[in-house]
Design a protein around this motif. Structure first.
Motif, mmCIF file in Angstrom:
data_model
loop_
_atom_site.group_PDB
_atom_site.id
_atom_site.type_symbol
_atom_site.label_atom_id
_atom_site.label_comp_id
_atom_site.label_asym_id
_atom_site.label_seq_id
_atom_site.Cartn_x
_atom_site.Cartn_y
_atom_site.Cartn_z
ATOM 1 N N ILE A 275 23.224 25.161 8.458
ATOM 2 C CA ILE A 275 23.275 26.597 8.155
ATOM 3 C C ILE A 275 24.685 27.171 8.347
ATOM 4 C CG2 ILE A 275 22.390 28.873 8.817
ATOM 5 C CD1 ILE A 275 19.790 27.426 9.668
ATOM 6 N N ALA A 276 25.264 26.946 9.559
ATOM 7 C CA ALA A 276 26.566 27.561 9.860
ATOM 8 C C ALA A 276 27.715 26.881 9.126
ATOM 9 C CB ALA A 276 26.821 27.535 11.362
ATOM 10 N N LYS A 277 27.645 25.581 8.984
ATOM 11 C CA LYS A 277 28.735 24.841 8.355
ATOM 12 C C LYS A 277 28.490 24.553 6.867
ATOM 13 C CE LYS A 277 31.339 24.536 11.951
ATOM 14 N NZ LYS A 277 32.640 25.231 11.966
ATOM 15 N N GLY A 278 27.292 24.833 6.399
ATOM 16 C CA GLY A 278 26.988 24.665 4.986
ATOM 17 C C GLY A 278 26.979 23.226 4.496
ATOM 18 N N LYS A 279 26.695 22.294 5.365
ATOM 19 C CA LYS A 279 26.655 20.881 4.989
ATOM 20 C C LYS A 279 25.259 20.520 4.466
ATOM 21 C CE LYS A 279 30.874 20.054 6.483
ATOM 22 N NZ LYS A 279 31.972 19.691 5.555
ATOM 23 N N PRO A 280 25.141 19.431 3.720
ATOM 24 C CA PRO A 280 23.825 18.992 3.248
ATOM 25 C C PRO A 280 22.882 18.681 4.414
ATOM 26 C CG PRO A 280 25.580 17.866 2.062
ATOM 27 C CD PRO A 280 26.234 18.607 3.172
ATOM 28 N N VAL A 281 21.596 18.891 4.167
ATOM 29 C CA VAL A 281 20.596 18.674 5.223
ATOM 30 C C VAL A 281 20.653 17.242 5.753
ATOM 31 C CG1 VAL A 281 18.125 18.635 5.730
ATOM 32 C CG2 VAL A 281 19.074 20.445 4.299
ATOM 33 N N MET A 282 20.784 16.294 4.836
ATOM 34 C CA MET A 282 20.841 14.876 5.234
ATOM 35 C C MET A 282 22.006 14.623 6.170
ATOM 36 S SD MET A 282 19.650 11.833 5.098
ATOM 37 C CE MET A 282 20.130 10.124 5.267
ATOM 38 N N MET A 283 23.170 15.146 5.814
ATOM 39 C CA MET A 283 24.357 14.943 6.640
ATOM 40 C C MET A 283 24.234 15.670 7.983
ATOM 41 S SD MET A 283 28.324 15.809 5.700
ATOM 42 C CE MET A 283 29.649 15.347 6.821
ATOM 43 N N GLY A 284 23.681 16.900 7.915
ATOM 44 C CA GLY A 284 23.548 17.698 9.148
ATOM 45 C C GLY A 284 22.670 17.032 10.180
ATOM 46 N N PHE A 285 21.483 16.572 9.728
ATOM 47 C CA PHE A 285 20.542 16.002 10.698
ATOM 48 C C PHE A 285 20.864 14.541 11.031
ATOM 49 C CE2 PHE A 285 18.179 19.793 9.642
ATOM 50 C CZ PHE A 285 17.587 20.121 10.850
ATOM 51 N N ALA A 286 21.564 13.839 10.141
ATOM 52 C CA ALA A 286 22.030 12.491 10.493
ATOM 53 C C ALA A 286 23.084 12.578 11.595
ATOM 54 C CB ALA A 286 22.598 11.797 9.252
ATOM 55 N N THR A 287 23.976 13.566 11.472
ATOM 56 C CA THR A 287 25.012 13.769 12.500
ATOM 57 C C THR A 287 24.382 14.189 13.821
ATOM 58 O OG1 THR A 287 26.604 14.444 10.796
ATOM 59 C CG2 THR A 287 27.122 15.017 13.083
ATOM 60 N N SER A 288 23.408 15.114 13.736
ATOM 61 C CA SER A 288 22.763 15.579 14.977
ATOM 62 C C SER A 288 21.955 14.463 15.631
ATOM 63 C CB SER A 288 21.872 16.789 14.694
ATOM 64 O OG SER A 288 20.762 16.425 13.884
ATOM 65 N N ALA A 289 21.361 13.585 14.803
ATOM 66 C CA ALA A 289 20.616 12.444 15.357
ATOM 67 C C ALA A 289 21.561 11.493 16.076
ATOM 68 C CB ALA A 289 19.873 11.723 14.237
ATOM 69 N N CYS A 290 22.743 11.295 15.515
ATOM 70 C CA CYS A 290 23.748 10.448 16.162
ATOM 71 C C CYS A 290 24.177 11.045 17.495
ATOM 72 C CB CYS A 290 24.948 10.283 15.233
ATOM 73 S SG CYS A 290 26.234 9.202 15.902
ATOM 74 N N ILE A 291 24.326 12.387 17.526
ATOM 75 C CA ILE A 291 24.700 13.081 18.770
ATOM 76 C C ILE A 291 23.585 12.944 19.805
ATOM 77 C CG2 ILE A 291 25.121 15.358 19.785
ATOM 78 C CD1 ILE A 291 26.499 16.082 17.096
ATOM 79 N N GLY A 292 22.324 13.127 19.354
ATOM 80 C CA GLY A 292 21.199 13.008 20.275
ATOM 81 C C GLY A 292 21.087 11.613 20.861
ATOM 82 N N PHE A 293 21.283 10.591 20.010
ATOM 83 C CA PHE A 293 21.224 9.211 20.495
ATOM 84 C C PHE A 293 22.388 8.914 21.441
ATOM 85 C CE2 PHE A 293 21.698 4.527 19.929
ATOM 86 C CZ PHE A 293 20.449 4.171 20.432
ATOM 87 N N SER A 294 23.551 9.496 21.171
ATOM 88 C CA SER A 294 24.711 9.335 22.064
ATOM 89 C C SER A 294 24.425 9.929 23.437
ATOM 90 C CB SER A 294 25.943 10.010 21.448
ATOM 91 O OG SER A 294 26.314 9.403 20.233
ATOM 92 N N LEU A 295 23.762 11.094 23.448
ATOM 93 C CA LEU A 295 23.387 11.707 24.726
ATOM 94 C C LEU A 295 22.456 10.789 25.515
ATOM 95 C CD1 LEU A 295 22.753 15.476 23.818
ATOM 96 C CD2 LEU A 295 24.556 14.557 25.280
#
Length: 468
Positions: free
Chosen positions: A387-407
């Motif tokens: 929403i804030a960065k205007g990126k594609p949904v696939m890219m947004g949630f793939a990146t967030s999934a990578c962050i969550g797994f890193s945590l």
């Protein structure tokens, strides 16, 4: 609550009363009798607010023994010692318990200390020198020579006579310590048991031969938990031949526990020792600088590791936005685990199996917290990128999934290190509190950087082919 009840619950303030008594023109006998109704701590607090003349007047009226008690409550003794004639100051130190006299002497400058020690009587000086002979980290440096000792083989009446004779010089009488014919520690007798014992009773029946004791050369940090567990008014301190040198009182134990906690807290903050409110600037700098230099070097290593993943940042700048979040959570998790682990391993009775279970438990805690926070981060960051960065949904949630797994991964590793590092220090004989918060945080930063950027490179760039 009615105002009358509030007034009843307030603690009385004796300051004005004491000032009025000390500054009054009544006879010394009347002033002394009135001051006897007040606690030494209250009198000492008020005396520190008065003039030198009022203090000297109070000292003359109260006498050496009472004044020696007052001096133990002063915040900074040196300035009050300087107000006194050297002979009088030496007499006051002689009247004190040796451990308290040692504390005061350590606060004085070298010249003043030398003047006083030349005038203190031989017996008192021997006790002072004995306590000073021990390292500040050894129990012997904190013991008092104020205790009652009797020999085995006495009758109840003879033991009472010994108690009365020694009580004139030693007021720590709640426990009587018993020694054998070779002067070795044999046991202890509770004063109450001696008082209620019948004349024909056998003294041996009153002696607790399994009474706890410590050796003067034992490290405070190693036996402090054991001392606290016994909850006795005092515990004897022995030499290598099991002869009584002194006692550790409950009051001194409270001070020791407070100091140990203060030192551990300081080390957790990355300091080499606890700081004082009025600590000189150079002393504070000297305590903090070594750790800061070490952490600076480790910080450079972390920065170098980030440099290794420069190509990841160049291809996918978006990941930089969430670096601090991953690093902060890794550091916070490690610090929490470190604090819990230091408390756990301070228990000297902890077995290797129990320590192993503690490490496993902390890893499970880290994994559970990492899993829950990973899910939260995955959802929030995914929506933010989309929403804030205007990126594609696939890219947004793939990146967030990578962050969550890193945590998840970094919090498991951080929990492991937060428990294993202090245990490793303990194993090699280093104070585990040295594994300080800033140190463990910096090490976890390095691991978090490798994990986060490594996963981003593998999954987001290589597998999914994201860029920009």
């Amino acid at each position: 609550m009615p105002d009358e009840e509030k007034i009843l619950m307030e603690r009385p303030d004796y300051e004005e009363e004491l000032i009025s008594i000390i500054q009054s023109d009544e006879s010394p006998e009347v002033i002394r009798e009135r001051l006897d109704d007040y606690h030494d701590n209250d009198i000492a607090t008020v005396l520190q607010t008065l003039t030198k003349e009022d203090r000297l007047k109070a000292y003359r009226i109260l006498g050496l023994e009472r004044v020696s008690e007052l001096f133990t409550y002063y915040d900074e003794v040196a300035q009050y010692i300087d107000e006194l004639d050297v002979e009088i100051a030496a007499d006051i130190l002689e009247t004190m318990d040796a451990d308290e006299a040692v504390d005061i002497l350590e606060e004085l400058d070298e010249e003043k200390r030398a003047q006083l020690t030349r005038r203190i009587d031989k017996s008192s000086m021997e006790d002072i020198a004995m306590i000073q002979s021990y390292d500040e980290d050894e129990i012997g440096s904190r013991m008092s020579t104020n205790f009652i000792v009797i020999h085995t083989g006495l009758s109840i009446k003879q033991a009472m006579r010994e108690l009365v004779a020694q009580a004139a010089e030693n007021d720590n009488i709640s426990t009587l310590y018993v020694v054998d014919d070779q002067e070795a520690f044999y046991g202890a007798i509770d004063l109450k048991d001696l008082i209620v014992a019948r004349q024909g009773s056998n003294l041996e029946d009153l002696i607790m031969t399994s009474y706890p004791y410590v050796y003067a050369t034992e490290q405070i940090a190693e036996c402090i938990e054991e001392l606290r567990d016994y909850s006795e008014d005092s515990i004897p301190v022995l030499d290598d031949e099991k002869k009584i040198l002194g006692v550790i009182t409950a009051n001194e134990l409270v001070d020791v526990v407070d100091e140990e906690l203060g030192e551990d807290y300081a080390k957790l903050a990355g300091l080499t020792a606890e700081e004082d409110l009025n600590e000189p600037l150079k002393n504070s700098v000297r305590k903090r600088l070594p750790w800061l230099v070490l952490l600076l070097c480790l910080g450079l290593v972390v920065s170098s590791v980030v440099g290794v993943f420069e190509h990841v940042v160049a291809q996918l700048p978006l990941v930089v936005l969430f670096q601090s979040m991953v690093l902060d959570m890794a550091g916070n998790t490690g610090t929490q685990t470190l604090a819990v682990t230091i408390r756990v391993i301070s228990d000297t009775e902890l077995t290797a199996k129990q320590k192993f279970h503690h490490v496993i438990k902390e890893m499970r805690v880290g994994m559970t917290n990492g899993f829950l926070l990973g899910i939260v981060a995955c959802l929030l960051v995914g929506f933010y990128i989309t929403i804030a960065k205007g990126k594609p949904v696939m890219m947004g949630f793939a990146t967030s999934a990578c962050i969550g797994f890193s945590l998840l991964v970094t919090m498991i590793i951080s929990s492991s290190l937060g428990s294993l590092i202090p245990m490793g220090f303990k194993k090699i004989g280093v104070d585990p509190a040295v594994a300080s918060g800033p140190l463990i945080t910096t090490i976890n930063d390095m691991i978090a950087v490798i994990t986060y950027y490594g996963l981003s490179w593998i999954f987001l760039i290589n597998l999914l082919g994201f860029s920009g």
